[in-house]
Design an enzyme around this catalytic site. Structure first.
Site, PDB file in Angstrom:
ATOM      1  N   CYS A 108       0.805  -1.233   0.000  1.00  0.00           N
ATOM      2  CA  CYS A 108       0.000   0.000   0.000  1.00  0.00           C
ATOM      3  C   CYS A 108       0.836   1.282   0.000  1.00  0.00           C
ATOM      4  CB  CYS A 108      -0.946   0.006   1.194  1.00  0.00           C
ATOM      5  SG  CYS A 108      -1.975  -1.455   1.262  1.00  0.00           S
ATOM      6  N   HIS A 115      -2.702   7.039   2.277  1.00  0.00           N
ATOM      7  CA  HIS A 115      -3.253   5.779   1.756  1.00  0.00           C
ATOM      8  C   HIS A 115      -4.689   5.637   2.245  1.00  0.00           C
ATOM      9  CE1 HIS A 115      -4.068   1.733   0.823  1.00  0.00           C
ATOM     10  NE2 HIS A 115      -3.897   1.266   2.043  1.00  0.00           N
ATOM     11  N   ASN A 134     -10.295   0.339  -0.520  1.00  0.00           N
ATOM     12  CA  ASN A 134      -8.834   0.322  -0.391  1.00  0.00           C
ATOM     13  C   ASN A 134      -8.243  -0.273  -1.668  1.00  0.00           C
ATOM     14  OD1 ASN A 134      -6.170  -0.367   0.164  1.00  0.00           O
ATOM     15  ND2 ASN A 134      -6.588  -1.000   2.283  1.00  0.00           N
TER      16      ASN A 134
HETATM   17  O1  UT7 Z   1      -4.181  -1.248   3.386  1.00  0.00           O
HETATM   18  C1  UT7 Z   1      -3.417  -2.220   4.048  1.00  0.00           C
HETATM   19  C2  UT7 Z   1      -3.282  -1.877   5.484  1.00  0.00           C
HETATM   20  N1  UT7 Z   1      -4.474  -2.265   6.187  1.00  0.00           N
HETATM   21  C3  UT7 Z   1      -5.103  -1.428   7.021  1.00  0.00           C
HETATM   22  O2  UT7 Z   1      -4.723  -0.300   7.177  1.00  0.00           O
HETATM   23  C4  UT7 Z   1      -6.286  -1.989   7.790  1.00  0.00           C
HETATM   24  C5  UT7 Z   1      -6.354  -1.459   9.198  1.00  0.00           C
HETATM   25  N2  UT7 Z   1      -7.436  -2.045   9.920  1.00  0.00           N
HETATM   26  C6  UT7 Z   1      -8.743  -1.700   9.750  1.00  0.00           C
HETATM   27  O3  UT7 Z   1      -9.043  -0.845   8.931  1.00  0.00           O
HETATM   28  C7  UT7 Z   1      -9.793  -2.357  10.607  1.00  0.00           C
HETATM   29  O4  UT7 Z   1      -9.148  -3.130  11.598  1.00  0.00           O
HETATM   30  C8  UT7 Z   1     -10.756  -3.278   9.803  1.00  0.00           C
HETATM   31  C9  UT7 Z   1     -11.673  -2.403   8.937  1.00  0.00           C
HETATM   32  C10 UT7 Z   1      -9.972  -4.212   8.890  1.00  0.00           C
HETATM   33  C11 UT7 Z   1     -11.634  -4.088  10.750  1.00  0.00           C
HETATM   34  O5  UT7 Z   1     -12.343  -3.221  11.628  1.00  0.00           O
HETATM   35  P1  UT7 Z   1     -12.303  -3.479  13.201  1.00  0.00           P
HETATM   36  O6  UT7 Z   1     -13.117  -2.421  13.811  1.00  0.00           O
HETATM   37  O7  UT7 Z   1     -10.860  -3.581  13.623  1.00  0.00           O
HETATM   38  O8  UT7 Z   1     -13.049  -4.876  13.341  1.00  0.00           O
HETATM   39  P2  UT7 Z   1     -12.505  -6.246  13.960  1.00  0.00           P
HETATM   40  O9  UT7 Z   1     -11.608  -6.929  13.011  1.00  0.00           O
HETATM   41  O10 UT7 Z   1     -12.030  -6.001  15.357  1.00  0.00           O
HETATM   42  O11 UT7 Z   1     -13.857  -7.061  14.051  1.00  0.00           O
HETATM   43  C12 UT7 Z   1     -14.910  -6.662  14.955  1.00  0.00           C
HETATM   44  C13 UT7 Z   1     -16.112  -7.565  14.719  1.00  0.00           C
HETATM   45  C14 UT7 Z   1     -15.761  -9.054  14.723  1.00  0.00           C
HETATM   46  O12 UT7 Z   1     -16.854  -9.740  15.289  1.00  0.00           O
HETATM   47  P3  UT7 Z   1     -16.794 -10.232  16.826  1.00  0.00           P
HETATM   48  O13 UT7 Z   1     -15.612 -11.145  16.908  1.00  0.00           O
HETATM   49  O14 UT7 Z   1     -16.641  -8.983  17.635  1.00  0.00           O
HETATM   50  O15 UT7 Z   1     -18.105 -10.906  17.010  1.00  0.00           O
HETATM   51  C15 UT7 Z   1     -15.687  -9.396  13.256  1.00  0.00           C
HETATM   52  O16 UT7 Z   1     -15.973 -10.754  13.005  1.00  0.00           O
HETATM   53  O17 UT7 Z   1     -16.658  -7.287  13.424  1.00  0.00           O
HETATM   54  C16 UT7 Z   1     -16.775  -8.515  12.699  1.00  0.00           C
HETATM   55  N3  UT7 Z   1     -16.639  -8.237  11.286  1.00  0.00           N
HETATM   56  C17 UT7 Z   1     -17.654  -7.848  10.519  1.00  0.00           C
HETATM   57  N4  UT7 Z   1     -18.967  -7.651  10.812  1.00  0.00           N
HETATM   58  C18 UT7 Z   1     -19.766  -7.261   9.788  1.00  0.00           C
HETATM   59  C19 UT7 Z   1     -15.509  -8.282  10.533  1.00  0.00           C
HETATM   60  N5  UT7 Z   1     -15.800  -7.935   9.274  1.00  0.00           N
HETATM   61  C20 UT7 Z   1     -17.124  -7.671   9.236  1.00  0.00           C
HETATM   62  C21 UT7 Z   1     -18.004  -7.262   8.225  1.00  0.00           C
HETATM   63  N6  UT7 Z   1     -19.303  -7.072   8.540  1.00  0.00           N
HETATM   64  N7  UT7 Z   1     -17.601  -7.040   6.959  1.00  0.00           N
END
Ligand code: UT7
Length: 314
Positions: A112, A240, A270
């Site tokens: 990225c 980014h 992204n």
């Molecule tokens: O470009 C490359 C570099 N990458 C980045 O910069 C990414 C940085 N990270 C992020 O942007 C965020 O961490 C994400 C957008 C990837 C994820 O968001 P988050 O707020 O960190 O969510 P999480 O991974 O902690 O997941 C929270 C909950 C989980 O459920 P439980 O375990 O709390 O029941 C996930 O299973 O959200 C769930 N979840 C979703 N729910 C609905 C994960 N993806 C989804 C989804 N829809 N698409």
């Protein structure tokens, strides 16, 4: 040689648009979760078009906007992490498509942060006298890396390309591309993984989020310092486009006063190495930035690598 400058930008996105509701029909997700956690509303997905098609379209537009011709280009650099063909590389394939004759042509993969790396190497090549006019492209078909049953990734990424024409400046001109601040934290490399011959992307989202929101603002500030500019003087900030919450957190820590902040992640998702030139090109096309405006570009992500520099808006 006093340095180089961006003369023009161009971008291209495939016509097919996927909404959050479209994705909710595929996986257990919803518009509310995606908008509040990531900020995305839509993303563009390539169907018939290859990575080279996307890159060449963006490059062609940048060239047209620059008023230069393909024959005047002597360096082509493509930042991408989604090239399927190893040979010829994407840069050579784009050069052949555009009719660029006998350029130095190479691909860069720092995921990225790739566009800021590519821009820095083009600037360095021009400063060293190894090139005079470059096409610098960020292009991705992230959809090739997606598992459409994995809601944690398939809602996040999109396809697209952005390009810049970069050329040498006169000796006494103020450099249009400032010093790069670049580096990586390779011990954290397993936080973003795309491996194998049929690669599928996975990431430790929270780890990357924490890294991005706590470690990067001082590095972005350093890029400003090295260019001799205070963040409050910036007219634009194009980080980014990974997550709206990350963009806003870094922007807030930088103490921007009067800068337009790119938020193209909302429309495009992204697009990895394409996200910065894509977002930058759109801001210029819409007239939200003006020629000569100081703009901070800052890429970060897989590696975990980062790179940024202050540039003057074309
Ligand atoms: O470009 C490359 C570099 N990458 C980045 O910069 C990414 C940085 N990270 C992020 O942007 C965020 O961490 C994400 C957008 C990837 C994820 O968001 P988050 O707020 O960190 O969510 P999480 O991974 O902690 O997941 C929270 C909950 C989980 O459920 P439980 O375990 O709390 O029941 C996930 O299973 O959200 C769930 N979840 C979703 N729910 C609905 C994960 N993806 C989804 C989804 N829809 N698409």
């Amino acid at each position: 040689m006093s340095g180089s400058r961006i003369v023009a930008l161009g971008h291209y996105q495939p016509p097919k648009v996927l909404s959050n509701d479209d994705l909710a029909a595929l996986v257990d997700t919803d518009d509310e979760w995606i908008r509040t956690r990531v900020g995305i509303r839509t993303r563009h997905i390539a169907e018939g078009e290859t990575l080279v098609d996307l890159a060449a379209e963006a490059a062609q537009k940048a060239l047209a906007n620059s008023g230069r011709t393909a024959e005047e280009i002597d360096l082509v650099v493509v930042a991408t992490c989604t090239a399927i063909e190893r040979s010829p590389n994407t840069a050579a394939a784009v050069a052949a498509r555009l009719g660029v004759r006998s350029p130095a042509a190479y691909d860069i993969n720092t995921v990225c942060s790739g566009f800021s790396y590519a821009l820095a190497t083009a600037d360095h090549a021009i400063r060293a006298g190894a090139a005079r006019r470059a096409l610098v492209i960020g292009a991705e078909r992230m959809s090739d890396t997606l598992d459409w049953t994995d809601r944690s990734t398939c809602v996040i990424f999109g396809d697209g390309a952005g390009a810049a024409v970069v050329e040498a400046q006169e000796d006494d001109a103020e450099p249009g591309i400032g010093p790069v601040v670049w580096g990586s934290e390779p011990e954290k490399g397993d936080a973003v993984v795309i491996t194998g011959w049929d690669p599928v992307i996975s990431q430790k989202g929270q780890s990357v989020f924490r890294w991005a929101t706590t470690q990067l603002a001082p590095l972005a500030r350093e890029a400003c310092e090295r260019a001799g500019i205070d963040p409050a003087e910036l007219k634009g900030f194009v980080p980014h486009q990974a997550n709206l919450r990350i963009i806003d957190a870094i922007a807030k820590k930088l103490g921007l006063a009067d800068a337009v902040v790119a938020r193209d992640v909302v429309d495009s998702g992204n697009t990895s190495a394409a996200s910065i030139p894509l977002a930058f090109s759109k801001l210029v096309e819409r007239g939200e930035l003006s020629p000569g405006d100081p703009v901070l570009l800052f890429g970060f992500g897989g590696g975990l690598a980062y790179a940024g520099q202050v540039v003057r808006c074309p």
